[in-house]
Design an enzyme around this catalytic site. Structure first.
Site, short mmCIF file in Angstrom:
data_model
loop_
_atom_site.label_atom_id
_atom_site.label_comp_id
_atom_site.label_asym_id
_atom_site.label_seq_id
_atom_site.Cartn_x
_atom_site.Cartn_y
_atom_site.Cartn_z
CG ASN A 1 -61.42 3.56 12.62
OD1 ASN A 1 -60.58 2.69 13.03
ND2 ASN A 1 -62.42 4.16 13.21
CD1 TRP A 2 -58.15 -1.05 8.89
CD2 TRP A 2 -56.48 -2.30 9.92
NE1 TRP A 2 -57.10 -1.14 8.11
CE2 TRP A 2 -56.42 -1.99 8.32
CE3 TRP A 2 -55.74 -2.87 10.43
CZ2 TRP A 2 -55.13 -2.42 7.85
CZ3 TRP A 2 -54.44 -3.37 9.89
CH2 TRP A 2 -54.17 -3.32 8.58
CE LYS A 3 -65.25 1.69 13.27
NZ LYS A 3 -66.76 1.89 12.99
CG HIS B 1 -64.55 6.60 15.67
ND1 HIS B 1 -65.48 5.91 16.26
CD2 HIS B 1 -64.56 6.58 14.52
CE1 HIS B 1 -66.13 5.30 15.28
NE2 HIS B 1 -65.60 5.50 14.41
CD GLU C 1 -66.73 2.72 16.77
OE1 GLU C 1 -65.73 2.26 16.67
OE2 GLU C 1 -67.72 2.73 15.83
CD GLU D 1 -66.44 8.20 11.32
OE1 GLU D 1 -65.90 7.61 10.31
OE2 GLU D 1 -66.21 7.96 12.40
N GLY E 1 -71.66 1.75 10.87
CA GLY E 1 -71.89 0.07 11.18
C GLY E 1 -73.28 -0.20 11.12
CB SER F 1 -72.85 2.42 6.09
OG SER F 1 -73.15 1.88 7.39
N GLY G 1 -65.01 1.98 7.86
CA GLY G 1 -64.80 0.86 9.10
C GLY G 1 -64.78 -0.31 8.18
N GLY G 2 -66.05 -1.05 8.28
CA GLY G 2 -66.02 -2.19 7.77
C GLY G 2 -65.66 -2.69 6.36
P1 13P Z 1 -68.46 1.74 8.96
O1 13P Z 1 -67.85 2.15 7.56
O2 13P Z 1 -68.29 0.18 9.48
O3 13P Z 1 -69.76 2.09 9.21
O4 13P Z 1 -67.65 2.59 10.14
C1 13P Z 1 -67.46 3.93 9.85
C2 13P Z 1 -66.41 4.39 10.91
O5 13P Z 1 -66.87 4.37 12.20
C3 13P Z 1 -65.08 4.86 10.59
O6 13P Z 1 -64.31 5.46 11.55
#
Ligand code: 13P
Length: 252
Positions: free
Chosen positions: A9-11, A97, A99, A169, A175, A215, A236-237
């Site tokens: 997920n590149w956000k 998600h 967020e 999640e 993050g 993470s 994510g990251g």
């Molecule tokens: P991180 O891997 O950066 O913690 O993010 C997870 C995430 O929100 C994937 O949707």
């Protein structure tokens, strides 16, 4: 047998140029990996979906959108519809998600509507859920997760569930560098699978892939992915660098 999935997920990251070069490099690397029953998915921003879907054509990388409007079309300034996503040959959408829930007011109820629209338009849904830290501290995490899943997904038919991927999640792990332990992830995944088993025929609970997100990185992926009810990750990251993402694919 349910699929193993590594999804990035590149956000709100990567420009058009960056998307192009990432996908070029990733397709080269993925060709070298034996994928068997593993699906590889990337979720760029809306403006880069078309490029990503064109560039991944014919190779084993799938593309997902990160969000979608519940409405089919009309006066909804700034929104993107399911048919617009399908139109650029993208067949998967991430919904719910944390967020989106936290910053854009999405609720279990509004997500149920989005899930319906997505399925109606033949989009596969990666449905995210997870508790915040206070829920876990007050030992309410199972209750919160149960509500999120029941209220957004339990109106669906068994057939609909063929197009659902779940992603646990825990918000406190996103993050933050703090990962749920493999045991915590397994405990929640097993709880969710049991919840689904109580509501549907056993095929549904056995076949639904449940991903862990929060993470995940090359250093901890193997241990998390090795748990019985963890079918992969939503990342994510670590999905933003080709080397790390490929290491995660290999870890599974
Ligand atoms: P991180 O891997 O950066 O913690 O993010 C997870 C995430 O929100 C994937 O949707």
């Amino acid at each position: 047998m349910r699929s193993k999935i590594v999804a990035g997920n590149w956000k709100m990251n990567k420009t058009y140029q960056e998307t192009k070069s990432f996908v070029k490099e990733l397709t080269k690397e993925v060709k070298k990996v034996k994928l068997d029953n593993t699906r590889v998915i990337i979720a760029p921003s809306f403006t880069n979906l078309q490029k990503a879907s064109k560039k991944t054509k014919g190779c084993k990388i799938e593309v997902a959108a990160q969000n979608m409007c519940a409405m089919e079309s009309g006066a909804f300034t700034g929104e993107i519809s399911a048919s617009m996503i399908k139109n650029v040959h993208v067949d998967i959408v991430i919904l719910g998600h944390s967020e989106r829930r936290e910053y854009f007011g999405e609720t279990n109820e509004s997500l149920a509507a989005k899930v319906n629209t997505a399925l109606k338009n033949k989009l596969e849904v990666i449905f995210c859920f997870g508790e915040v830290l206070e829920d876990r501290k007050s030992k309410n995490h199972f209750k919160v997760v149960e509500e999120q899943i029941k209220e957004a997904l339990f109106h669906l038919t068994s057939d609909d569930w063929k197009h659902i991927i779940l992603a646990y999640e825990p918000v406190w792990a996103i993050g933050t560098g703090e990962t749920a332990s493999p045991e915590q992830a397994q405990e929640m995944h097993a709880f969710v699978r049991e919840l689904v088993a109580e509501r549907y025929i056993s095929d549904v609970s056995e076949e639904v892939s449940i991903l862990y997100g929060g993470s995940v990185k090359p250093a901890n992926a193997k241990e998390i992915f090795s748990k019985e009810d963890v079918d992969g990750g939503l990342i994510g990251g670590a999905a933003l660098k080709v080397d790390d993402f490929v290491a995660l694919i290999k870890a599974i």
